[in-house]
Design a protein around this motif. Structure first.
Motif, PDB file in Angstrom:
ATOM      1  N   SER A   8      -2.591  10.541   6.280  1.00 40.67           N
ATOM      2  CA  SER A   8      -3.633  10.647   5.252  1.00 40.67           C
ATOM      3  C   SER A   8      -4.826   9.849   5.743  1.00 40.67           C
ATOM      4  O   SER A   8      -4.749   8.650   6.009  1.00 40.67           O
ATOM      5  CB  SER A   8      -3.104  10.101   3.922  1.00 40.67           C
ATOM      6  OG  SER A   8      -4.091   9.357   3.232  1.00 40.67           O
TER       7      SER A   8
ATOM      8  N   LEU B  30       0.850  -1.189   0.000  1.00 36.18           N
ATOM      9  CA  LEU B  30       0.000   0.000   0.000  1.00 36.18           C
ATOM     10  C   LEU B  30       0.887   1.240   0.000  1.00 36.18           C
ATOM     11  O   LEU B  30       1.719   1.419   0.893  1.00 36.18           O
ATOM     12  CB  LEU B  30      -0.892   0.018   1.249  1.00 36.18           C
ATOM     13  CG  LEU B  30      -1.967   1.113   1.284  1.00 36.18           C
ATOM     14  CD1 LEU B  30      -3.126   0.744   0.362  1.00 36.18           C
ATOM     15  CD2 LEU B  30      -2.489   1.326   2.708  1.00 36.18           C
TER      16      LEU B  30
ATOM     17  N   ARG C 202      -5.786   0.911   5.863  1.00 38.49           N
ATOM     18  CA  ARG C 202      -4.956   0.163   6.816  1.00 38.49           C
ATOM     19  C   ARG C 202      -5.830  -0.480   7.894  1.00 38.49           C
ATOM     20  O   ARG C 202      -5.600  -1.620   8.299  1.00 38.49           O
ATOM     21  CB  ARG C 202      -3.919   1.097   7.454  1.00 38.49           C
ATOM     22  CG  ARG C 202      -2.836   1.535   6.462  1.00 38.49           C
ATOM     23  CD  ARG C 202      -2.057   2.718   7.006  1.00 38.49           C
ATOM     24  NE  ARG C 202      -1.253   2.351   8.168  1.00 38.49           N
ATOM     25  CZ  ARG C 202      -0.752   3.259   9.022  1.00 38.49           C
ATOM     26  NH1 ARG C 202      -0.993   4.551   8.855  1.00 38.49           N
ATOM     27  NH2 ARG C 202      -0.036   2.853  10.038  1.00 38.49           N
TER      28      ARG C 202
ATOM     29  N   ALA D 198      -9.473   5.175  -1.566  1.00 38.77           N
ATOM     30  CA  ALA D 198      -9.922   4.391  -0.412  1.00 38.77           C
ATOM     31  C   ALA D 198     -11.273   3.721  -0.651  1.00 38.77           C
ATOM     32  O   ALA D 198     -11.467   2.552  -0.315  1.00 38.77           O
ATOM     33  CB  ALA D 198      -9.996   5.287   0.829  1.00 38.77           C
TER      34      ALA D 198
ATOM     35  N   HIS E 101       1.018   4.908   0.850  1.00 37.19           N
ATOM     36  CA  HIS E 101       0.188   5.646   1.814  1.00 37.19           C
ATOM     37  C   HIS E 101       0.957   6.823   2.377  1.00 37.19           C
ATOM     38  O   HIS E 101       2.132   7.024   2.054  1.00 37.19           O
ATOM     39  CB  HIS E 101      -0.205   4.708   2.954  1.00 37.19           C
ATOM     40  CG  HIS E 101       0.855   4.635   4.026  1.00 37.19           C
ATOM     41  ND1 HIS E 101       0.580   4.900   5.347  1.00 37.19           N
ATOM     42  CD2 HIS E 101       2.184   4.352   3.952  1.00 37.19           C
ATOM     43  CE1 HIS E 101       1.703   4.779   6.052  1.00 37.19           C
ATOM     44  NE2 HIS E 101       2.677   4.447   5.251  1.00 37.19           N
ATOM     45  N   TYR E 102       0.289   7.621   3.199  1.00 40.63           N
ATOM     46  CA  TYR E 102       0.965   8.618   4.015  1.00 40.63           C
ATOM     47  C   TYR E 102       0.398   8.466   5.418  1.00 40.63           C
ATOM     48  O   TYR E 102      -0.820   8.295   5.564  1.00 40.63           O
ATOM     49  CB  TYR E 102       0.726  10.033   3.464  1.00 40.63           C
ATOM     50  CG  TYR E 102       1.513  11.086   4.202  1.00 40.63           C
ATOM     51  CD1 TYR E 102       2.872  11.268   3.946  1.00 40.63           C
ATOM     52  CD2 TYR E 102       0.919  11.861   5.193  1.00 40.63           C
ATOM     53  CE1 TYR E 102       3.608  12.207   4.646  1.00 40.63           C
ATOM     54  CE2 TYR E 102       1.651  12.804   5.893  1.00 40.63           C
ATOM     55  CZ  TYR E 102       2.989  12.969   5.616  1.00 40.63           C
ATOM     56  OH  TYR E 102       3.728  13.892   6.326  1.00 40.63           O
TER      57      TYR E 102
ATOM     58  N   LEU F 150      -4.238   8.953  -2.996  1.00 32.86           N
ATOM     59  CA  LEU F 150      -3.694   8.113  -1.932  1.00 32.86           C
ATOM     60  C   LEU F 150      -4.876   7.569  -1.159  1.00 32.86           C
ATOM     61  O   LEU F 150      -5.843   8.295  -0.956  1.00 32.86           O
ATOM     62  CB  LEU F 150      -2.804   8.911  -0.991  1.00 32.86           C
ATOM     63  CG  LEU F 150      -1.321   9.042  -1.339  1.00 32.86           C
ATOM     64  CD1 LEU F 150      -0.589   9.690  -0.180  1.00 32.86           C
ATOM     65  CD2 LEU F 150      -0.660   7.756  -1.734  1.00 32.86           C
ATOM     66  N   PRO F 151      -4.835   6.343  -0.693  1.00 31.34           N
ATOM     67  CA  PRO F 151      -3.785   5.369  -0.923  1.00 31.34           C
ATOM     68  C   PRO F 151      -3.930   4.682  -2.277  1.00 31.34           C
ATOM     69  O   PRO F 151      -4.962   4.780  -2.925  1.00 31.34           O
ATOM     70  CB  PRO F 151      -4.038   4.360   0.200  1.00 31.34           C
ATOM     71  CG  PRO F 151      -5.519   4.378   0.368  1.00 31.34           C
ATOM     72  CD  PRO F 151      -5.926   5.809   0.137  1.00 31.34           C
TER      73      PRO F 151
ATOM     74  N   LEU G  56       3.944  -1.318   3.674  1.00 28.46           N
ATOM     75  CA  LEU G  56       3.613   0.106   3.518  1.00 28.46           C
ATOM     76  C   LEU G  56       4.766   0.850   2.873  1.00 28.46           C
ATOM     77  O   LEU G  56       5.925   0.681   3.264  1.00 28.46           O
ATOM     78  CB  LEU G  56       3.320   0.727   4.892  1.00 28.46           C
ATOM     79  CG  LEU G  56       2.079   0.194   5.619  1.00 28.46           C
ATOM     80  CD1 LEU G  56       1.994   0.796   7.022  1.00 28.46           C
ATOM     81  CD2 LEU G  56       0.816   0.518   4.830  1.00 28.46           C
TER      82      LEU G  56
ATOM     83  N   SER H 177      -5.826   6.808   3.618  1.00 29.15           N
ATOM     84  CA  SER H 177      -4.845   5.734   3.783  1.00 29.15           C
ATOM     85  C   SER H 177      -5.135   4.961   5.069  1.00 29.15           C
ATOM     86  O   SER H 177      -5.066   3.730   5.108  1.00 29.15           O
ATOM     87  CB  SER H 177      -3.416   6.297   3.865  1.00 29.15           C
ATOM     88  OG  SER H 177      -3.066   6.993   2.688  1.00 29.15           O
TER      89      SER H 177
ATOM     90  N   GLU I 234       5.784   4.808   1.999  1.00 27.27           N
ATOM     91  CA  GLU I 234       5.308   6.168   2.222  1.00 27.27           C
ATOM     92  C   GLU I 234       5.443   7.004   0.958  1.00 27.27           C
ATOM     93  O   GLU I 234       6.491   7.010   0.314  1.00 27.27           O
ATOM     94  CB  GLU I 234       6.098   6.799   3.382  1.00 27.27           C
ATOM     95  CG  GLU I 234       5.455   8.077   3.856  1.00 27.27           C
ATOM     96  CD  GLU I 234       6.126   8.640   5.102  1.00 27.27           C
ATOM     97  OE1 GLU I 234       6.456   7.872   6.029  1.00 27.27           O
ATOM     98  OE2 GLU I 234       6.315   9.872   5.132  1.00 27.27           O
TER      99      GLU I 234
END
Lengths: 230, 230
Positions: A10, A4, A17, A64, A6-7, A50-51, A29, A13, A31
């Protein structure tokens, strides 16, 4: 293991998760800075969302809400435990309405502006739009925050879980939103007992633990962020 | 018969009308002005989203993406013909990505600003924000239109249908978007042959006929709007 992009802070994101966490599935993960438009990233993900999940066969699934449907279609049929799209079509519509409420509306009106001003901008270059926070933007976002907190409080006070009798992806979407604001110490929980009690229930779930371990360089979390009895 | 609160040139309303049309199901239409925040309407629909479906049992289901999932869950299992979420989870993720692309991104960047400036504002009071169109907003929306037209043209030129081998809700979402712009005469079809050929295929479907009969008071449609060989 799936990957994934992601941040940590975020909101969408975090929703994804939490969903994998609820199925007990570990994911790798990576970033990705949301304000950078890395050409390699935009090539597979033209909306720069994102994600981004690299799903089975390294196929990209972005955004998402789309990922949640994918995870549900592929994981829920084999999962133990209660479904996270519980009930019939109308109950699922209510769950989806709230996923969208939190992930599109509340993120646009509250979470993203505050994260952008307080966390992204100090890390962005001048070319990328970095600089000091815009206090007018923050004031508007904080006024919107109170409206969303009242609405969450009303949902939590009049139902077992946000979308109805059973826990659902709507609770994950809501918890993803409030967890980012809680990290930043933005939430006046004291006056919103039902929302606080609901968030405490969500926070104590095993799927939440990795989120409580998140840290970003430019802002330490509020002192109660990892406290399950805040 | 179910009831849909809609606006004729609201892109997400059109997506839902096309979906019911594809299942051959008649629905009752009630026109709702998108810029008015009627208290009775907001009470059942706090995000003030259009369209709003009064589904079985008069229960409200709001927002095109949520309604599409509801319609698919309740109509597709009994329908003749090919499914509109074709393929497996990854194909459905691509369909959902494009539904969101058209319904959230393209609507926000292109369709809604142009409809607001050209169609809503002349009907709005000064208190509601009415007045002359903002030419800067229209210029930006028209520049964005070209990017979205190139992308649609690329999708239509490299796949049978927008999301892949089979017709899907993504085609309905795209056609809903382009049909509103086509009504307003905003689309330079000439230089985008693949998009034009795809749109002509969509336009000739029986589900499209009610859309071609739509008229709004303040703007007559472009002369080719109802022409199947435009």
């Amino acid at each position: 293991m799936l990957t994934l992009f992601h941040y940590p802070l975020s909101q969408p994101s975090r929703l994804v998760r939490l969903a994998f966490g609820e199925y007990g599935e570990d994911i790798a993960l990576v970033e990705e800075k949301p304000w950078a438009r890395r050409p390699e990233f935009v090539a597979v993900n033209p909306a720069n969302l994102l994600p981004l999940l690299l799903a089975e066969g390294e196929q990209a699934v972005a955004g998402a809400e789309v990922i949640i449907e994918y995870v549900d279609e592929t994981r829920a049929p084999l999962a133990r435990g209660e479904p996270l799209f519980p009930g019939g079509p109308l109950e699922r519509a209510e769950t989806r309405r709230l996923i969208q409420w939190f992930t599109a509306k509340m993120n646009a009106e509250v979470v993203h502006p505050l994260v952008r001003e307080r966390i992204f901008k100090p890390q962005m270059t001048a070319d990328e739009g970095g600089g000091s926070p815009d206090t007018r933007v923050m004031r508007t976002a904080r006024a919107n925050l109170l409206l969303h907190l009242r609405y969450t409080n009303w949902l939590a006070g009049s139902r077992n879980w946000l979308a109805g009798d059973n826990r659902s992806y709507a609770d994950l979407a809501g918890a993803a939103a409030w967890s980012v604001l809680d990290y930043m110490g933005e939430v006046p929980w004291g006056e919103h007992a039902a929302a606080k009690e609901w968030y405490a229930r969500m926070k104590s779930r095993p799927s939440f633990r990795p989120l409580l371990a998140d840290r970003v360089r430019t802002l330490v979390p509020a002192s109660h962020y990892t406290d399950l009895d805040f």
